[in-house]
Design an enzyme around this catalytic site. Sequence first.
Site, PDB file in Angstrom:
ATOM      1  N   CYS A   1     -18.527  -1.989   2.554  1.00  0.00           N
ATOM      2  CA  CYS A   1     -18.261  -0.191   2.526  1.00  0.00           C
ATOM      3  C   CYS A   1     -18.345   0.753   3.904  1.00  0.00           C
ATOM      4  O   CYS A   1     -19.599   0.190   4.070  1.00  0.00           O
ATOM      5  CB  CYS A   1     -18.076   0.207   1.625  1.00  0.00           C
TER       6      CYS A   1
ATOM      7  N   TYR B   1     -14.432  10.837  -0.204  1.00  0.00           N
ATOM      8  CA  TYR B   1     -13.295  10.244  -1.341  1.00  0.00           C
ATOM      9  C   TYR B   1     -13.754  10.883  -3.072  1.00  0.00           C
ATOM     10  O   TYR B   1     -12.938  10.833  -3.857  1.00  0.00           O
ATOM     11  CB  TYR B   1     -13.723   9.074  -2.429  1.00  0.00           C
TER      12      TYR B   1
ATOM     13  N   ARG C   1       0.482  -1.303   0.019  1.00  0.00           N
ATOM     14  CA  ARG C   1       0.209  -0.455   0.295  1.00  0.00           C
ATOM     15  C   ARG C   1       0.657   1.193  -0.034  1.00  0.00           C
ATOM     16  O   ARG C   1       0.645   2.162  -0.784  1.00  0.00           O
ATOM     17  CB  ARG C   1      -1.601   0.509   1.481  1.00  0.00           C
TER      18      ARG C   1
HETATM   19  C1  G6P Z   1     -12.367   4.063   4.547  1.00  0.00           C
HETATM   20  C2  G6P Z   1     -12.573   3.707   3.306  1.00  0.00           C
HETATM   21  C3  G6P Z   1     -12.165   2.144   3.230  1.00  0.00           C
HETATM   22  C4  G6P Z   1     -11.017   1.763   3.704  1.00  0.00           C
HETATM   23  C5  G6P Z   1      -9.835   2.550   5.274  1.00  0.00           C
HETATM   24  C6  G6P Z   1      -8.635   2.572   5.477  1.00  0.00           C
HETATM   25  O1  G6P Z   1     -13.282   3.442   5.565  1.00  0.00           O
HETATM   26  O2  G6P Z   1     -13.383   3.376   2.941  1.00  0.00           O
HETATM   27  O3  G6P Z   1     -12.357   1.421   1.545  1.00  0.00           O
HETATM   28  O4  G6P Z   1     -10.169   0.367   3.941  1.00  0.00           O
HETATM   29  O5  G6P Z   1     -11.164   3.907   4.789  1.00  0.00           O
HETATM   30  O6  G6P Z   1      -8.836   2.820   6.389  1.00  0.00           O
HETATM   31  P1  G6P Z   1      -6.957   3.025   7.438  1.00  0.00           P
HETATM   32  O7  G6P Z   1      -7.435   3.219   9.130  1.00  0.00           O
HETATM   33  O8  G6P Z   1      -6.831   1.888   6.783  1.00  0.00           O
HETATM   34  O9  G6P Z   1      -6.431   4.371   6.100  1.00  0.00           O
END
Ligand code: G6P
Length: 443
Positions: free
Chosen positions: A171, A256, A95
């Site tokens: 989601c 987003y 990532r």
């Molecule tokens: C949001 C999105 C998710 C994602 C998450 C990541 O909730 O909707 O799809 O997985 O953020 O969070 P993070 O703490 O890993 O950045």
Amino acid sequence: MKGIKIVTIGGGSSYTPELVEGLIKRYDELPVRELWMVDIPEGKEKLNIVGNLAKRMVKKAGVPIEIHLTLDRREALRGADFVTTQLRVGLLDARALDERIPLKYGVIGQETNGPGGLFKALRTIPVILDICKDMEELCPDAWLINFSNPAGMVTEAILRYSNIKKAVGLCNVPIGMRMGVAKLLDVSPDRVHIDFAGLNHMVFGLDVYLDGEKVTDRVIDLITSGEKSNVTMSKIVDLGWEPDFIKGLGVLPCPYHRYYFQTQKMLEEELAAAKEKGTRAEVVKKLEAELFELYKDPNLAVKPPQLEKRGGAYYSDAACNLINSIYNDKRDIQPVNVRNNGAIVGIPDDSAVEVNCVITKEGPVPISVGELPVAVNGLVQQIKSFERVACKAAVTGDYRTALVAMTINPLLPSDTIAKQILDEMLEAHKPYLPQFFQEAQFS
Ligand code: G6P
């Protein structure tokens, strides 16, 4: 009664305690007998830590849920009723590359959008399709509930390239928006209803209701009246919205959408953050390390509140609600990712959309939306084209298809830059993209 068997692939995830908490809370309605947590050898240590916490949690709650930890996915899947997938191919290091490489070229680097989203799809989809094959053989009647990102593209790929029909993508963005709006209105979330429609991480609130009364304009006034919208996720910087733009649009954007409607500013924010504190993956790595330290504590037997610092908070609540409603044929409304089936006019019937559905024993039934407002329809269509081409690239490993996906993504400025990013990212992710590096086959 047999009791329910749930299998969670990627069970060693830091999010799992929330899932366990959700199952404990609903035990009376949702009698889970077995929870199988599956992981890969690299995740064994995390699996053990989270698994032991899960065991302490069910013991403390006094519910007879058996927790099984295994690295053998096939053993776990046999006879499952629900399979949840929450995996990250290449872990957080992959990532971080998704986030850092595009930035070098002046392009948004993000987990699920732009080049990062494309590469996460290319890595994840083949693994999910393998799981689908195992499910066909070992638990053909089970529901597959996917939270692995990019959840929209993963759902699209399952619908198009697997034989699993009972699949739903999930989601936490819609639940997060509902909670944000409830907070702005100073009411409890259960009084707020939002008509969601669009795609994953590209969903709009078409209308908002409070106790059944339409309050869309009031909410739009509230999210545009200050420097911040206050409907965001903690990890996506809240830059506020240009009031005349959102009032003109007349619908609620999701957090987003900032990457598309505020691209330049978001890029500047990302570049500054990457320099000062690291990209989101790098920040999350630290958060995870702290969480796992907490999870190790033998006296901890509940989900620690620190988990809420992660962007995925409330995910598992959404998952448990969904499983509960399918199991109990609740016929309540939940926003999920499913086959469109004509709900949004203009999107193919067999494509995945994120839309409010009535959740029945037979699965989610999408509520008809008709056409999306003309001002947002174009972007949604473009992203759907991108998603479909990206899925094809993930399945075929075809370089040109991947380049087309990258270039038609609205966050990319040109074909040349798309190609440069594609080449660098293919090389960087080579170990997780075997489909792109196979020797030519001669027949
Ligand atoms: C949001 C999105 C998710 C994602 C998450 C990541 O909730 O909707 O799809 O997985 O953020 O969070 P993070 O703490 O890993 O950045």
